[in-house]
Motif scaffolding. Structure first.
Motif, PDB file in Angstrom:
ATOM      1  N   ALA A  20       0.703  -1.029  -9.319  1.00  0.00           N
ATOM      2  CA  ALA A  20       1.238  -1.920  -8.282  1.00  0.00           C
ATOM      3  C   ALA A  20       1.878  -3.152  -8.914  1.00  0.00           C
ATOM      4  O   ALA A  20       2.972  -3.577  -8.498  1.00  0.00           O
ATOM      5  CB  ALA A  20       0.125  -2.330  -7.319  1.00  0.00           C
ATOM      6  N   ARG A  21       1.245  -3.693  -9.930  1.00  0.00           N
ATOM      7  CA  ARG A  21       1.797  -4.866 -10.633  1.00  0.00           C
ATOM      8  C   ARG A  21       3.092  -4.487 -11.356  1.00  0.00           C
ATOM      9  O   ARG A  21       4.061  -5.248 -11.345  1.00  0.00           O
ATOM     10  CB  ARG A  21       0.764  -5.396 -11.628  1.00  0.00           C
ATOM     11  N   MET A  22       3.121  -3.303 -11.974  1.00  0.00           N
ATOM     12  CA  MET A  22       4.326  -2.858 -12.673  1.00  0.00           C
ATOM     13  C   MET A  22       5.494  -2.679 -11.701  1.00  0.00           C
ATOM     14  O   MET A  22       6.621  -3.060 -12.020  1.00  0.00           O
ATOM     15  CB  MET A  22       4.049  -1.547 -13.415  1.00  0.00           C
ATOM     16  N   VAL A  23       5.218  -2.130 -10.547  1.00  0.00           N
ATOM     17  CA  VAL A  23       6.273  -1.937  -9.549  1.00  0.00           C
ATOM     18  C   VAL A  23       6.805  -3.294  -9.085  1.00  0.00           C
ATOM     19  O   VAL A  23       8.013  -3.487  -8.955  1.00  0.00           O
ATOM     20  CB  VAL A  23       5.753  -1.098  -8.369  1.00  0.00           C
ATOM     21  N   ASP A  24       5.912  -4.239  -8.860  1.00  0.00           N
ATOM     22  CA  ASP A  24       6.349  -5.582  -8.441  1.00  0.00           C
ATOM     23  C   ASP A  24       7.204  -6.248  -9.520  1.00  0.00           C
ATOM     24  O   ASP A  24       8.249  -6.833  -9.225  1.00  0.00           O
ATOM     25  CB  ASP A  24       5.141  -6.463  -8.130  1.00  0.00           C
ATOM     26  N   LEU A  25       6.778  -6.156 -10.774  1.00  0.00           N
ATOM     27  CA  LEU A  25       7.528  -6.773 -11.867  1.00  0.00           C
ATOM     28  C   LEU A  25       8.858  -6.070 -12.115  1.00  0.00           C
ATOM     29  O   LEU A  25       9.851  -6.721 -12.452  1.00  0.00           O
ATOM     30  CB  LEU A  25       6.683  -6.796 -13.135  1.00  0.00           C
ATOM     31  N   LEU A  26       8.885  -4.766 -11.932  1.00  0.00           N
ATOM     32  CA  LEU A  26      10.130  -4.030 -12.114  1.00  0.00           C
ATOM     33  C   LEU A  26      11.163  -4.441 -11.077  1.00  0.00           C
ATOM     34  O   LEU A  26      12.345  -4.603 -11.387  1.00  0.00           O
ATOM     35  CB  LEU A  26       9.871  -2.521 -12.032  1.00  0.00           C
ATOM     36  N   THR A  27      10.716  -4.671  -9.856  1.00  0.00           N
ATOM     37  CA  THR A  27      11.624  -5.123  -8.806  1.00  0.00           C
ATOM     38  C   THR A  27      12.228  -6.473  -9.160  1.00  0.00           C
ATOM     39  O   THR A  27      13.441  -6.672  -9.028  1.00  0.00           O
ATOM     40  CB  THR A  27      10.872  -5.219  -7.457  1.00  0.00           C
ATOM     41  N   VAL A  28      11.413  -7.385  -9.628  1.00  0.00           N
ATOM     42  CA  VAL A  28      11.897  -8.709 -10.014  1.00  0.00           C
ATOM     43  C   VAL A  28      12.855  -8.612 -11.197  1.00  0.00           C
ATOM     44  O   VAL A  28      13.906  -9.268 -11.221  1.00  0.00           O
ATOM     45  CB  VAL A  28      10.704  -9.636 -10.342  1.00  0.00           C
ATOM     46  N   ALA A  29      12.525  -7.775 -12.178  1.00  0.00           N
ATOM     47  CA  ALA A  29      13.387  -7.626 -13.355  1.00  0.00           C
ATOM     48  C   ALA A  29      14.752  -7.041 -12.978  1.00  0.00           C
ATOM     49  O   ALA A  29      15.789  -7.502 -13.475  1.00  0.00           O
ATOM     50  CB  ALA A  29      12.702  -6.743 -14.385  1.00  0.00           C
ATOM     51  N   LEU A  30      14.769  -6.047 -12.109  1.00  0.00           N
ATOM     52  CA  LEU A  30      16.044  -5.469 -11.684  1.00  0.00           C
ATOM     53  C   LEU A  30      16.884  -6.471 -10.907  1.00  0.00           C
ATOM     54  O   LEU A  30      18.101  -6.563 -11.106  1.00  0.00           O
ATOM     55  CB  LEU A  30      15.798  -4.214 -10.844  1.00  0.00           C
ATOM     56  N   LEU A  31      16.248  -7.235 -10.033  1.00  0.00           N
ATOM     57  CA  LEU A  31      16.981  -8.249  -9.273  1.00  0.00           C
ATOM     58  C   LEU A  31      17.535  -9.325 -10.208  1.00  0.00           C
ATOM     59  O   LEU A  31      18.690  -9.749 -10.064  1.00  0.00           O
ATOM     60  CB  LEU A  31      16.084  -8.877  -8.215  1.00  0.00           C
TER      61      LEU A  31
END
Length: 101
Positions: free
Chosen positions: A35-46
């Motif tokens: 869940a943390r990885m998915v949240d961080l991946l979203t921020v990194a892509l944005l």
């Protein structure tokens, strides 16, 4: 292979990846680490999309009126200013700088 073939192939691949995402068990995504990885991946892509749109024109690096506008927007977001005010302020900053140059 034409550009349209590439677009169609990429669309099919994206649709397939999205469909595969529905096969991932919900309990796997509820664990803290994924869940943390998915949240961080979203921020990194944005962040990557914002930086490309701000600093790139084609294949070259460009520092123009967009940079101060994004900085103003980031500062106003940090101050929790309403979104419409952030957009208007960033647009005014960019327009002002472009008018001066």
């Amino acid at each position: 292979m034409t550009a349209w073939h590439v677009v169609l192939l990429a669309s099919i691949v994206c649709f397939g990846l999205k469909a595969l995402g529905y096969l991932v068990p919900a309990r796997l995504m509820e664990r803290p680490t994924p869940a943390r990885m998915v949240d961080l991946l979203t921020v990194a892509l944005l962040a990557a999309l914002i930086s490309l749109q701000t600093f790139a024109r084609g294949q070259e690096l460009v520092l123009d009126a967009r940079l101060p506008a994004v900085l103003v927007a980031a500062a106003l977001f940090a101050l929790r200013v309403p979104f419409i005010v952030v957009v208007i302020a960033a647009a005014l900053v960019a327009a002002g700088i472009r008018a001066l140059t």
